[in-house]
Design an enzyme around this catalytic site. Structure first.
Site, mmCIF file in Angstrom:
data_model
loop_
_atom_site.group_PDB
_atom_site.id
_atom_site.type_symbol
_atom_site.label_atom_id
_atom_site.label_comp_id
_atom_site.label_asym_id
_atom_site.label_seq_id
_atom_site.Cartn_x
_atom_site.Cartn_y
_atom_site.Cartn_z
ATOM 1 N N LYS A 71 0.853 -1.199 0.000
ATOM 2 C CA LYS A 71 0.000 0.000 0.000
ATOM 3 C C LYS A 71 0.886 1.245 0.000
ATOM 4 O O LYS A 71 1.905 1.284 0.703
ATOM 5 C CB LYS A 71 -0.895 -0.021 1.243
ATOM 6 C CG LYS A 71 -1.941 1.079 1.273
ATOM 7 C CD LYS A 71 -2.883 0.912 2.464
ATOM 8 C CE LYS A 71 -3.950 1.984 2.511
ATOM 9 N NZ LYS A 71 -4.885 1.816 3.640
ATOM 10 N N SER A 80 -9.747 1.764 2.629
ATOM 11 C CA SER A 80 -8.894 2.504 1.728
ATOM 12 C C SER A 80 -7.821 1.661 1.050
ATOM 13 O O SER A 80 -7.209 2.106 0.092
ATOM 14 C CB SER A 80 -8.211 3.631 2.512
ATOM 15 O OG SER A 80 -7.353 3.081 3.493
ATOM 16 N N SER A 100 -9.967 -0.499 6.884
ATOM 17 C CA SER A 100 -9.394 -0.371 5.538
ATOM 18 C C SER A 100 -8.671 -1.587 4.980
ATOM 19 O O SER A 100 -8.326 -1.606 3.811
ATOM 20 C CB SER A 100 -8.436 0.813 5.494
ATOM 21 O OG SER A 100 -9.170 1.979 5.249
HETATM 22 N N1 GLN Z 1 -13.162 4.194 6.005
HETATM 23 C C1 GLN Z 1 -12.604 4.649 7.242
HETATM 24 C C2 GLN Z 1 -12.209 6.103 7.123
HETATM 25 O O1 GLN Z 1 -12.421 6.668 6.093
HETATM 26 C C3 GLN Z 1 -11.440 3.786 7.603
HETATM 27 C C4 GLN Z 1 -10.222 4.093 6.833
HETATM 28 C C5 GLN Z 1 -9.056 3.271 7.237
HETATM 29 O O2 GLN Z 1 -9.195 2.245 7.903
HETATM 30 N N2 GLN Z 1 -7.889 3.722 6.845
HETATM 31 O O3 GLN Z 1 -11.714 6.684 8.049
#
Ligand code: GLN
Length: 478
Positions: free
Chosen positions: A79, A154, A178
């Site tokens: 990532k 994400s 995410s």
């Molecule tokens: N979707 C969540 C957010 O937007 C989690 C994102 C994540 O785990 N990096 O904060």
């Protein structure tokens, strides 16, 4: 099964038996990338030449009769918020578009020591803010199961790359879901380890008290193998816990007899898609047949999860993003006359809309007049959520829930409505707030042939219990 579809543990056997070479595996991976990347867009950078060179030297080793480590020569996607020395780490943002990491993240150092081959950096929501990978400055990733749909987020690039066979393994980061939610949307296995299990050194921070790096893989065995490599104490991360790392593959026993599994009633709410509910209930039935003790439990503060998370996470994000000021890293606006203007313009031009939203929300909840009303209250609610889990784990060994109320949604469907997007994480964020580990494993398909994800949660440092149940269930769901 075609080579491109094989998990790492099977490839390893073929490598050792010399039935396949590492160069063939890496070439095959790049062939798949050539075929699919235009449509899927899972990667931001690719390292074709370097990875082929590395494959060649591993092949030499095997030829010379040297033993190789369990994941040596296995392709992995990283990532793009994890630093590889000398390579770009963009966080899918304009502000870090040309930022080159001056050092390796600890997980990267460990992967290098274990001989894994970096295929490239994967796409993500800018700074990991999002649930769909639509917030990437470089454009969205598409779900390999249905290109009109999101891969989740994400870590959508990592999950899509594994699902499309554009890599065998990947790393993601999970602040509120995410790793697990994109794994669910793409039909692969994603694990968020216990907070403190894996070093965050070299991970660009989103919310430091919630972030964890974890594996995304084709099956549970690969997930355990990859956690073996990345887990462990790191003096460079003060929140990493000094505790020996077990060999997680020892937990892969297809047996759940007598294991107590709690089903929280708050997670089977009316908003959940019937197809998701049906598949999860099917899996619960399989566990019952295998003589697991299934019991309904309650996590009464679940309803405060989203609100609590978006206070704590944005507060920490706003503080973490303060370092991107146009001076120290990345993008600098050219149109400024004063220092203040330079800060303002660099940030205004460099950050995307969602990052700005998070900075504003976070700054607001931390501001002098509102700190007690929001941030402090948020921290109190966080404790209540953690205590719900403490109480539940006095009675049960693990908790089973869906990952998301829905399967992968259409690109564009939620991006204009941030609240609706935030609700996608309703079942995953509590684990981050409580610091406990959670896995997402594939659990059948909806009628539209979209993968459904099932979550297993355990107490802190309970990854072995998670792997055992996940492995048993994986065998049964095959
Ligand atoms: N979707 C969540 C957010 O937007 C989690 C994102 C994540 O785990 N990096 O904060």
């Amino acid at each position: 099964m075609k080579i491109r579809e094989l998990p790492a543990h099977q490839i390893h056997k073929l490598l050792v038996k010399k039935e396949i070479s590492c160069q063939e595996i890496v070439s095959e991976t790049f062939k798949v990338i050539d075929e699919k990347e235009k449509e899927v867009h899972a990667y931001i950078s690719l390292y074709q030449e370097k990875s082929l060179r590395q494959a060649k030297s591993i092949d030499e080793k095997i030829k010379n009769g040297e033993t190789i480590l369990p994941l040596e020569g296995i392709p992995i996607g990283i990532k793009d918020n994890i630093c590889i020395c000398g390579e770009k780490t963009t966080c899918a943002s304009k502000i870090l578009e040309n930022f080159i990491s001056p050092y390796d993240a600890t997980v990267i150092r460990r992967l290098k020591e274990n001989g894994l081959i970096f295929i490239g950096k994967t796409n993500m929501d800018e700074f990991a803010f999002g649930s769909s990978t639509e917030n990437s400055y470089f454009g969205p990733t598409h779900n390999p199961w249905d290109l009109e749909r999101v891969p989740g987020g994400s870590s959508g690039g990592s999950a899509a790359a594994v699902a499309a066979n554009e890599t065998i393994l990947a790393l993601g980061s999970d602040t509120g879901g995410s790793i697990r939610q994109p794994a669910a949307f793409c039909g692969v296995v994603g694990l968020k380890p216990t907070y403190g299990r894996v070093s965050r050194f070299g991970l660009v921070a989103f919310a430091s008290s919630l972030d964890q790096i974890g594996p995304i893989a084709k099956d549970v065995t690969d997930s355990a193998l990859l956690l073996n490599v990345i887990a462990g104490y790191d003096p460079l991360d003060s929140t990493s816990v000094n505790k020996p790392t077990p060999d997680f593959t020892h937990a892969l026993i297809p047996e759940v007899k007598g294991i107590k599994i709690g089903i929280p009633k708050e997670y089977f709410i009316s908003g959940i898609e019937p197809e998701v509910g049906k598949n999860i209930k099917g899996a619960i039935k399989l566990l019952e047949e295998a003589k697991a003790d299934i019991e309904e439990i309650s996590l009464p503060h679940t309803e405060y999860g989203i609100a609590t998370y978006y206070i704590v996470a944005t507060a920490e994000a706003s503080a973490n993003l303060a370092r991107f000021d146009g001076i120290r890293y990345g993008y600098r606006s050219k149109n400024s006359k004063t220092l203040t203007e330079l800060y303002e313009n660099s940030r205004a031009e460099g950050f995307g809309a969602e990052s700005k939203r998070r900075i504003m929300l976070g700054t607001y909840v931390l501001s002098a007049g509102y700190y007690d009303a929001y941030y402090l209250k948020g921290q109190r609610a966080r404790t209540l959520i953690k205590e719900d889990f403490d109480r539940a784990f006095e009675k049960v060994d693990a908790i089973l829930t869906p990952i998301s109320p829905s399967t992968a949604f259409k690109i564009g469907e939620r991006i204009k409505d941030p609240l609706k997007m935030y609700l996608s994480d309703i079942f995953t964020i509590s684990a981050n707030l409580a610091g406990i580990p959670g896995i997402s494993i594939p659990c059948g398909f909806s009628q539209q042939k979209l993968p459904v994800g099932l979550q297993i949660l355990a107490p802190v440092f309970g990854e072995e219990k998670i792997f055992q149940i996940a492995f048993a269930l994986e065998q049964k769901l095959k």
